[in-house]
Scaffold this active site. Structure first.
Site, short mmCIF file in Angstrom:
data_model
loop_
_atom_site.label_atom_id
_atom_site.label_comp_id
_atom_site.label_asym_id
_atom_site.label_seq_id
_atom_site.Cartn_x
_atom_site.Cartn_y
_atom_site.Cartn_z
N SER A 190 0.84 -1.19 0.00
CA SER A 190 0.00 0.00 0.00
C SER A 190 0.89 1.25 0.00
CB SER A 190 -0.96 -0.04 1.19
OG SER A 190 -1.94 0.97 1.09
N GLU A 226 -1.72 -3.09 -8.10
CA GLU A 226 -2.96 -3.39 -7.37
C GLU A 226 -3.45 -2.10 -6.75
OE1 GLU A 226 -3.46 -3.48 -3.70
OE2 GLU A 226 -1.59 -2.36 -3.61
N HIS A 241 -5.03 -5.77 -1.60
CA HIS A 241 -5.31 -5.30 -0.24
C HIS A 241 -6.18 -6.28 0.55
CE1 HIS A 241 -3.57 -1.38 -1.11
NE2 HIS A 241 -3.91 -0.96 0.10
#
Length: 303
Positions: free
Chosen positions: A112, A207, A277
């Site tokens: 992230s 992603e 995630h």
């Protein structure tokens, strides 16, 4: 040549920090237990895990910087596991001092928002790091989950060999190259900075979570216009969870959006690979050489 930090040995010390968003200490309790009792490591908790902050962040920028810097500089700490991502690495990355870290590199683990640190390490110093589950994953998935276990295997130096199901948009082919990538928003955010990712001749993985579909389109075009998609060896599209649409529909789902943007290129592409995630999040060593093989029936990614 990529510099790979030393793999961990039983009894090695892992530091846990939160360089971005706040995380309560109790949410890392299971992770700490597993690292110590099940995996055989020692754990040092940074000041930013469960600190006194009352804001979104785990501390002030100065506090977060000092905590991460201390773990990076301490020769006893052999790996740094981020408690969570969120937002905030952009406040720190240009102020970090990598002098000691370059002499004694160690594994930095996270995803992230931590993508920005991965890209900075790779593009400036060619030091590998781990895009992998963080402390919270030990609660959500359980440490016996294959994805959390992939983190343990990566830290121990075991070579990865991952498989994924075929997807109707996959483009068959084979590529052998260094693997780079991470969160799409952070990859786009890094363009034009010292953390900009080098992608030419590499296998890129992406992603994201919680974005509007039009913003995925915009960020993919940002990568394309910046030349980040043109000369790839291969492309891995991971999970895009909790996508949002506008009141008037954008008109395409997230994978169709991406496919339309990259369809002119002839390298292998796979969709819905387990990097995301969600709990489907394999540990990937940024900068390490991997072989990507996409066929009509399956996908294989191995070191």
């Amino acid at each position: 040549m990529i510099t790979t930090p030393p793999y961990l040995q039983p009894g090695d010390l892992i530091g846990i920090v939160c360089p971005a968003g706040y995380m309560a200490k109790e949410k890392a309790a299971e992770c700490i237990r597993v690292l110590e009792e099940e995996w055989g490591y020692r754990v040092r908790i940074g000041k930013t895990l469960g600190g006194a902050s009352e804001t979104y962040f785990s501390g002030t920028a100065e506090e977060r910087l000092a905590d991460l810097q201390e773990m990076m500089d301490d020769p006893e700490v052999k790996a740094i596991l981020c408690g969570r991502g969120g937002y905030g690495m952009t406040h720190l990355v240009d102020q970090l001092n990598f002098k000691k870290f370059r002499k004694q590199p160690k594994w930095i683990v996270g995803y992230s928002d931590i993508t920005l640190l991965h890209t900075h390490l790779y593009s400036n110093y060619y030091i590998s790091s781990l895009h992998a589950p963080m402390a919270g994953a030990f609660n959500e998935a359980g440490y016996v989950n294959r994805y959390v276990q992939s983190l343990r295997q990566a830290l121990e130096g075991k070579w990865a060999r991952y498989h994924a199901e075929a997807h109707e948009l996959n483009r068959p082919g084979e590529a052998v190259a260094e693997l780079v990538g991470g969160n799409l928003a952070l990859l786009a955010h890094g363009i034009g900075t010292d953390s900009e990712l080098k992608t030419r001749g590499r296998i890129l993985f992406i992603e994201d979570i919680g974005e509007y579909l039009y913003n995925i389109d915009r960020m993919m075009y940002q990568l394309k216009r910046a030349g980040k998609l043109k000369n790839l060896a291969g492309l891995i599209i991971g999970g895009f969870s909790d996508m949002k649409d506008t009141e008037r529909p954008f008109g395409a789902d997230v994978y169709t959006i991406i496919d339309n943007i990259v369809k002119e290129y002839d390298y292998p592409v796979c969709y819905d690979f387990p990097v995301s995630h969600t709990e489907r999040n394999y540990a990937l060593k940024v900068g390490v050489g991997y072989k990507l093989k996409v066929t009509k029936s399956k996908v294989m990614l191995e070191e």
